[in-house]
Design an enzyme around this catalytic site. Structure first.
Site, PDB file in Angstrom:
ATOM      1  N   ASP A   8       0.871  -1.179   0.000  1.00  0.00           N
ATOM      2  CA  ASP A   8       0.000   0.000   0.000  1.00  0.00           C
ATOM      3  C   ASP A   8       0.910   1.232   0.000  1.00  0.00           C
ATOM      4  O   ASP A   8       2.144   1.116  -0.128  1.00  0.00           O
ATOM      5  CB  ASP A   8      -1.006  -0.035   1.168  1.00  0.00           C
ATOM      6  CG  ASP A   8      -0.366   0.222   2.530  1.00  0.00           C
ATOM      7  OD1 ASP A   8       0.882   0.342   2.620  1.00  0.00           O
ATOM      8  OD2 ASP A   8      -1.118   0.302   3.524  1.00  0.00           O
ATOM      9  N   CYS A  65       3.345  -2.908   4.045  1.00  0.00           N
ATOM     10  CA  CYS A  65       2.547  -1.719   4.370  1.00  0.00           C
ATOM     11  C   CYS A  65       3.327  -0.949   5.435  1.00  0.00           C
ATOM     12  O   CYS A  65       4.520  -1.215   5.639  1.00  0.00           O
ATOM     13  CB  CYS A  65       1.124  -2.074   4.787  1.00  0.00           C
ATOM     14  SG  CYS A  65       0.938  -3.077   6.272  1.00  0.00           S
ATOM     15  N   HIS A  98      10.198 -23.507  10.517  1.00  0.00           N
ATOM     16  CA  HIS A  98       9.151 -24.097  11.356  1.00  0.00           C
ATOM     17  C   HIS A  98       7.748 -24.004  10.752  1.00  0.00           C
ATOM     18  O   HIS A  98       6.943 -24.903  10.955  1.00  0.00           O
ATOM     19  CB  HIS A  98       9.087 -23.383  12.721  1.00  0.00           C
ATOM     20  CG  HIS A  98      10.284 -23.632  13.591  1.00  0.00           C
ATOM     21  ND1 HIS A  98      10.226 -23.558  14.961  1.00  0.00           N
ATOM     22  CD2 HIS A  98      11.561 -23.956  13.289  1.00  0.00           C
ATOM     23  CE1 HIS A  98      11.417 -23.820  15.474  1.00  0.00           C
ATOM     24  NE2 HIS A  98      12.252 -24.054  14.479  1.00  0.00           N
ATOM     25  N   HIS A 134       6.763 -30.097  13.177  1.00  0.00           N
ATOM     26  CA  HIS A 134       6.289 -28.891  12.482  1.00  0.00           C
ATOM     27  C   HIS A 134       5.175 -29.238  11.498  1.00  0.00           C
ATOM     28  O   HIS A 134       4.190 -28.497  11.387  1.00  0.00           O
ATOM     29  CB  HIS A 134       7.450 -28.210  11.759  1.00  0.00           C
ATOM     30  CG  HIS A 134       8.543 -27.776  12.679  1.00  0.00           C
ATOM     31  ND1 HIS A 134       8.292 -27.038  13.817  1.00  0.00           N
ATOM     32  CD2 HIS A 134       9.884 -27.996  12.654  1.00  0.00           C
ATOM     33  CE1 HIS A 134       9.429 -26.815  14.454  1.00  0.00           C
ATOM     34  NE2 HIS A 134      10.408 -27.391  13.773  1.00  0.00           N
TER      35      HIS A 134
HETATM   36  C1  RB5 Z   1      -1.469   3.250   6.416  1.00  0.00           C
HETATM   37  O1  RB5 Z   1      -1.428   4.478   7.069  1.00  0.00           O
HETATM   38  C2  RB5 Z   1      -1.209   2.131   7.393  1.00  0.00           C
HETATM   39  O2  RB5 Z   1      -2.299   1.998   8.267  1.00  0.00           O
HETATM   40  C3  RB5 Z   1      -0.968   0.826   6.662  1.00  0.00           C
HETATM   41  O3  RB5 Z   1       0.107   0.971   5.801  1.00  0.00           O
HETATM   42  C4  RB5 Z   1      -0.625  -0.351   7.543  1.00  0.00           C
HETATM   43  O4  RB5 Z   1       0.385  -0.059   8.435  1.00  0.00           O
HETATM   44  C5  RB5 Z   1      -1.760  -1.023   8.174  1.00  0.00           C
HETATM   45  O5  RB5 Z   1      -1.600  -2.014   8.912  1.00  0.00           O
END
Ligand code: RB5
Length: 153
Positions: A8, A65, A98, A134
């Site tokens: 993202d 993210c 694992h 595992h």
């Molecule tokens: C975006 O601000 C942020 O919430 C996203 O990149 C992520 O960290 C969500 O878990």
């Protein structure tokens, strides 16, 4: 190895570091986006990466993210995905050894690009141990997945 990658806006800059790094290691990369740092929703990028992995079109997936948390939560909802959120080198090795994880989540706001590259390299290079204990535990995880398959509420 063929690797699917997605991020993202919070992980976009790190993805732009990891993609050329993967290519430099000789991997094939399918980048599902995003393609700039404008705000988007992480599930919209987690799902296509997980679909590529579960369909066998990619061997592994990498999701980035801000924290890696949202991506890992979304990825672990997909049947057949075992996603680990990793910010240290020990866990990168241990989760392959694992847990036989097929998707790696990283938080761009948590680790620097150098550590992230090392995490990716170790995670890709480490085989699953295949150890009996595992495998038994992963079968129990799969049983949970099967138990809740198709549940809508
Ligand atoms: C975006 O601000 C942020 O919430 C996203 O990149 C992520 O960290 C969500 O878990």
């Amino acid at each position: 190895m063929k690797i699917a990658i997605g991020a993202d806006h919070g992980g976009y800059s790190l993805k732009e570091v990891i993609v050329p790094y993967l290519l430099s290691l000789g991997h094939e990369v399918e980048d599902v986006g995003c393609s700039c740092d404008q705000s988007v929703d992480y599930p919209d990028y987690a799902l296509p990466v997980c679909d590529l992995v579960t369909s066998g079109k990619a061997e592994r997936g990498i999701l980035i993210c801000g924290t890696g948390i949202g991506m890992s939560i979304a990825a672990n909802k997909v049947r057949g995905i075992r996603c680990a959120l990793v910010h240290d080198l020990f866990s990168a090795q241990a989760t392959r050894d694992h847990n036989d994880t097929n998707v790696l989540a990283i938080g761009e706001r948590v680790v620097g690009p150098g550590v992230a590259q090392e995490i990716v390299r170790i995670w890709l290079e480490t085989p699953f141990s295949g150890g009996e204990r595992h495998v038994g535990r992963l079968n129990k995880v799969k049983k949970i997945e099967d138990q809740y398959a198709g549940q809508t509420t």
